[in-house]
Design an enzyme around this catalytic site. Structure first.
Site, PDB file in Angstrom:
ATOM      1  N   SER A  40      10.961   5.982   8.886  1.00 51.22           N
ATOM      2  CA  SER A  40      10.588   5.559  10.233  1.00 51.22           C
ATOM      3  C   SER A  40      11.065   4.129  10.484  1.00 51.22           C
ATOM      4  CB  SER A  40       9.061   5.623  10.365  1.00 51.22           C
ATOM      5  OG  SER A  40       8.643   5.079  11.588  1.00 51.22           O
ATOM      6  N   GLY A  61       6.227  -2.639   6.273  1.00 51.45           N
ATOM      7  CA  GLY A  61       7.609  -3.103   6.303  1.00 51.45           C
ATOM      8  C   GLY A  61       8.508  -2.287   7.197  1.00 51.45           C
ATOM      9  N   ASN A 110      -4.857   3.277  15.786  1.00 55.42           N
ATOM     10  CA  ASN A 110      -5.941   3.155  14.824  1.00 55.42           C
ATOM     11  C   ASN A 110      -6.381   1.691  14.853  1.00 55.42           C
ATOM     12  OD1 ASN A 110      -7.619   3.662  12.698  1.00 55.42           O
ATOM     13  ND2 ASN A 110      -6.030   4.612  11.442  1.00 55.42           N
ATOM     14  N   CYS A 153       4.869  -6.054  15.420  1.00 55.50           N
ATOM     15  CA  CYS A 153       4.335  -5.248  16.527  1.00 55.50           C
ATOM     16  C   CYS A 153       2.870  -5.663  16.757  1.00 55.50           C
ATOM     17  CB  CYS A 153       4.428  -3.764  16.186  1.00 55.50           C
ATOM     18  SG  CYS A 153       6.114  -3.253  15.843  1.00 55.50           S
ATOM     19  N   CYS A 180       5.672  -7.538   7.113  1.00 52.75           N
ATOM     20  CA  CYS A 180       6.751  -7.037   7.973  1.00 52.75           C
ATOM     21  C   CYS A 180       7.158  -8.130   8.958  1.00 52.75           C
ATOM     22  CB  CYS A 180       6.295  -5.796   8.739  1.00 52.75           C
ATOM     23  SG  CYS A 180       7.601  -5.097   9.780  1.00 52.75           S
ATOM     24  N   SER A 240      10.211   4.512  16.083  1.00 47.53           N
ATOM     25  CA  SER A 240       8.985   4.059  16.733  1.00 47.53           C
ATOM     26  C   SER A 240       9.358   3.458  18.087  1.00 47.53           C
ATOM     27  CB  SER A 240       8.286   3.018  15.859  1.00 47.53           C
ATOM     28  OG  SER A 240       7.893   3.618  14.651  1.00 47.53           O
ATOM     29  N   LEU A 241       9.207   4.252  19.131  1.00 52.46           N
ATOM     30  CA  LEU A 241       9.683   3.817  20.452  1.00 52.46           C
ATOM     31  C   LEU A 241       8.561   3.131  21.238  1.00 52.46           C
ATOM     32  CD1 LEU A 241      12.406   3.986  21.876  1.00 52.46           C
ATOM     33  CD2 LEU A 241      11.549   5.977  23.126  1.00 52.46           C
ATOM     34  N   HIS A 242       7.411   3.738  21.294  1.00 51.10           N
ATOM     35  CA  HIS A 242       6.205   3.189  21.950  1.00 51.10           C
ATOM     36  C   HIS A 242       6.268   3.113  23.468  1.00 51.10           C
ATOM     37  CE1 HIS A 242       5.212   2.460  17.882  1.00 51.10           C
ATOM     38  NE2 HIS A 242       5.973   1.400  17.748  1.00 51.10           N
ATOM     39  N   CYS A 281       2.879   8.310   1.794  1.00 50.35           N
ATOM     40  CA  CYS A 281       3.440   7.291   2.690  1.00 50.35           C
ATOM     41  C   CYS A 281       3.683   6.033   1.869  1.00 50.35           C
ATOM     42  CB  CYS A 281       2.432   7.026   3.812  1.00 50.35           C
ATOM     43  SG  CYS A 281       2.914   5.687   4.908  1.00 50.35           S
ATOM     44  N   GLU A 331       0.824  -1.200   0.000  1.00 55.00           N
ATOM     45  CA  GLU A 331       0.000   0.000   0.000  1.00 55.00           C
ATOM     46  C   GLU A 331       0.856   1.246   0.000  1.00 55.00           C
ATOM     47  OE1 GLU A 331      -3.194  -1.874   3.107  1.00 55.00           O
ATOM     48  OE2 GLU A 331      -2.149  -0.018   3.576  1.00 55.00           O
TER      49      GLU A 331
HETATM   50  N1  SAH Z   1       8.212  -0.302  10.407  1.00 54.61           N
HETATM   51  C1  SAH Z   1       8.448   1.072  10.587  1.00 54.61           C
HETATM   52  C2  SAH Z   1       7.713   1.934   9.591  1.00 54.61           C
HETATM   53  C3  SAH Z   1       6.309   1.515   9.240  1.00 54.61           C
HETATM   54  S1  SAH Z   1       5.125   1.672  10.542  1.00 54.61           S
HETATM   55  C4  SAH Z   1       8.095   1.496  12.020  1.00 54.61           C
HETATM   56  O1  SAH Z   1       7.515   0.703  12.754  1.00 54.61           O
HETATM   57  O2  SAH Z   1       8.440   2.614  12.377  1.00 54.61           O
HETATM   58  C5  SAH Z   1       4.932   3.431  10.653  1.00 54.61           C
HETATM   59  C6  SAH Z   1       4.311   3.904  11.938  1.00 54.61           C
HETATM   60  O3  SAH Z   1       2.930   3.499  11.987  1.00 54.61           O
HETATM   61  C7  SAH Z   1       4.988   3.331  13.164  1.00 54.61           C
HETATM   62  O4  SAH Z   1       5.241   4.333  14.103  1.00 54.61           O
HETATM   63  C8  SAH Z   1       3.954   2.360  13.672  1.00 54.61           C
HETATM   64  O5  SAH Z   1       4.081   2.159  15.045  1.00 54.61           O
HETATM   65  C9  SAH Z   1       2.641   3.023  13.284  1.00 54.61           C
HETATM   66  N2  SAH Z   1       1.476   2.124  13.247  1.00 54.61           N
HETATM   67  C10 SAH Z   1       1.408   0.867  12.792  1.00 54.61           C
HETATM   68  N3  SAH Z   1       0.166   0.363  12.933  1.00 54.61           N
HETATM   69  C11 SAH Z   1      -0.582   1.330  13.494  1.00 54.61           C
HETATM   70  C12 SAH Z   1      -1.957   1.440  13.890  1.00 54.61           C
HETATM   71  N4  SAH Z   1      -2.800   0.443  13.740  1.00 54.61           N
HETATM   72  N5  SAH Z   1      -2.358   2.619  14.436  1.00 54.61           N
HETATM   73  C13 SAH Z   1      -1.498   3.657  14.575  1.00 54.61           C
HETATM   74  N6  SAH Z   1      -0.220   3.612  14.224  1.00 54.61           N
HETATM   75  C14 SAH Z   1       0.247   2.469  13.679  1.00 54.61           C
HETATM   76 FE1  SF4 Z   2       6.518  -3.638  11.080  1.00 52.76          FE
HETATM   77 FE2  SF4 Z   2       6.406  -1.023  11.681  1.00 52.76          FE
HETATM   78 FE3  SF4 Z   2       4.173  -2.575  11.662  1.00 52.76          FE
HETATM   79 FE4  SF4 Z   2       5.985  -2.899  13.583  1.00 52.76          FE
HETATM   80  S1  SF4 Z   2       4.757  -1.055  13.204  1.00 52.76           S
HETATM   81  S2  SF4 Z   2       4.978  -4.549  12.414  1.00 52.76           S
HETATM   82  S3  SF4 Z   2       7.875  -2.536  12.483  1.00 52.76           S
HETATM   83  S4  SF4 Z   2       5.430  -2.061   9.924  1.00 52.76           S
END
Ligand code: SAH
Ligand code: SF4
Length: 352
Positions: A199, A167, A297, A122, A118, A222-224, A111, A98
């Site tokens: 990212s 990814g 989301n 996560c 991936c 992406s620290l979380h 984006c 996408e």
């Molecule tokens: N893999 C990389 C880049 C792709 S994800 C990463 O994790 O940084 C890009 C961003 O979208 C990340 O910060 C990820 O945590 C966030 N993300 C993924 N799924 C999401 C969701 N369902 N709601 C909100 N943010 C989300």
């Molecule tokens: Fe992969 Fe980023 Fe999604 Fe985590 S948030 S599964 S690293 S795409």
């Protein structure tokens, strides 16, 4: 299975010149071909008007122009448009990724994705639900910009690029770096490096390599969570500690002078508590950075199986206020395209 490696978009300038010269053309004609590919975004060899017919035919016999094609588009009420891109693969189950066009006032952000699926997994993310199928080639990464650009209404142009789709970009740097060079190339798509953000979920060694890239792109991490145990619950494959990741990001800042953004996807009751805010403040207070809060989301398929929820707005605001009181710069991501499965990886789930 075709991997798309024979598409012209996968070649850098030197490789393209070698191909053109081997077919009896001149180096300047390779430059012209590159112009048609990247600046004009032609979809047919015959549209390369100043390239001699003989060379066009010879190129067509050996190469495809591009790898991918648009399979579906999904426009949300707020103008966000999600594109499902089909890549070469098995014909009965082609790979798809996408990309999302996000108009916002004068700005239009795209984006893009770097992998099919991936491997990081996560717990809150649709892209990681079924692991990774394969890396995108550099052509496939950059082509997303061509496909998206062609959909923009007259008068709109792409102003920003975020590598935040499907990814983990740091796990496909071999393809990402040449793709970004293409996207940045002033003779081609011509997007400034300051308008490009990559990212990562945190791979220190690869971040180091990314920092050697020229030009200097923006980095988001992406620290979380600042607590290692909690972070490992959210990013189960994470093998590096928060300290190692923050160190790597700080080195990026030291080398490039580009302030790093830390992304925190907020999940109700999991990482949006007072102690989670305090842990972030303690960890990040000393580093020049911005924290971008992203209220989760919800992904239907995840909600059904895992106990995750999006915090309501006042919890998000309270969390942001705690970070600000602790001295951090904070932004909160506004929800875009919320009516149409806007989180990354969701359109692909629906169409699969
Ligand atoms: N893999 C990389 C880049 C792709 S994800 C990463 O994790 O940084 C890009 C961003 O979208 C990340 O910060 C990820 O945590 C966030 N993300 C993924 N799924 C999401 C969701 N369902 N709601 C909100 N943010 C989300
Ligand atoms: Fe992969 Fe980023 Fe999604 Fe985590 S948030 S599964 S690293 S795409």
């Amino acid at each position: 299975m075709s991997t798309g490696a024979d598409a012209l978009t996968d070649l850098d300038d030197e490789q393209l010149a070698a191909v053109v010269v081997a077919l009896g053309g001149k180096r300047f004609q390779a430059r012209q071909v590159a112009h048609w590919l990247w600046k004009h975004g032609v979809e047919d060899f015959d549209d390369m008007r100043n390239v001699p017919q003989r060379l066009r035919d010879a190129l067509r016999q050996r190469h495809r122009l591009r790898n991918s094609r648009l399979r579906a588009a999904d426009l949300a009420a707020d103008g966000t448009e999600k594109l499902l891109i089909e890549l070469p693969g098995e014909t009965d189950a082609p790979d798809t990724v996408e990309c999302v066009i996000i108009p916002d006032g004068e700005r239009t952000t795209l984006c893009i994705s770097t992998q099919v699926g991936c491997p990081v997994g996560c717990v809150f993310c649709a892209s990681g639900m079924f692991g990774v199928r394969r890396n995108l080639t550099s052509g496939e990464i950059a082509e997303q910009v061509l496909v998206a650009r062609a959909r923009l209404p007259a008068g709109r142009r792409l102003t920003n690029l975020v590598v935040m789709g499907m990814g983990e970009p740091m796990l496909n740097l071999d393809a990402l770096l040449p793709a970004l060079r293409r996207i940045h190339d002033p003779d081609g798509i011509n997007l400034g490096a300051r308008r490009i953000t990559v990212s990562t979920s945190g791979y220190p060694r690869q971040m180091e390599r990314f920092s050697e890239a020229d030009p200097s792109y923006n980095l988001a991490v992406s620290l979380h969570a600042a607590d290692d145990e909690l972070r490992r619950e959210l990013v189960p494959t994470a093998s590096h500690s928060v300290a190692e990741i923050v160190d790597a990001a700080s080195r990026y800042f030291g080398r490039k002078g580009r302030e790093v953004t830390y992304e925190v996807v907020l999940l109700r009751g999991r990482n949006d508590r007072r102690i989670d805010a305090q842990a972030l403040v303690d960890r990040l207070r000393q580093t020049p950075c911005t924290v971008n809060l992203i209220p989760w989301n919800p992904v239907e398929e995840i909600v059904a199986t895992r106990d995750l929820a999006r915090p309501d707005d006042h919890r998000v605001d309270a969390f942001a206020a705690l970070l600000r009181q602790g001295g951090l710069n904070v932004t909160v991501r506004r929800q875009r395209g919320a009516d149409r499965s806007a989180a990354c990886g969701q359109l692909r789930l629906r169409e699969a």
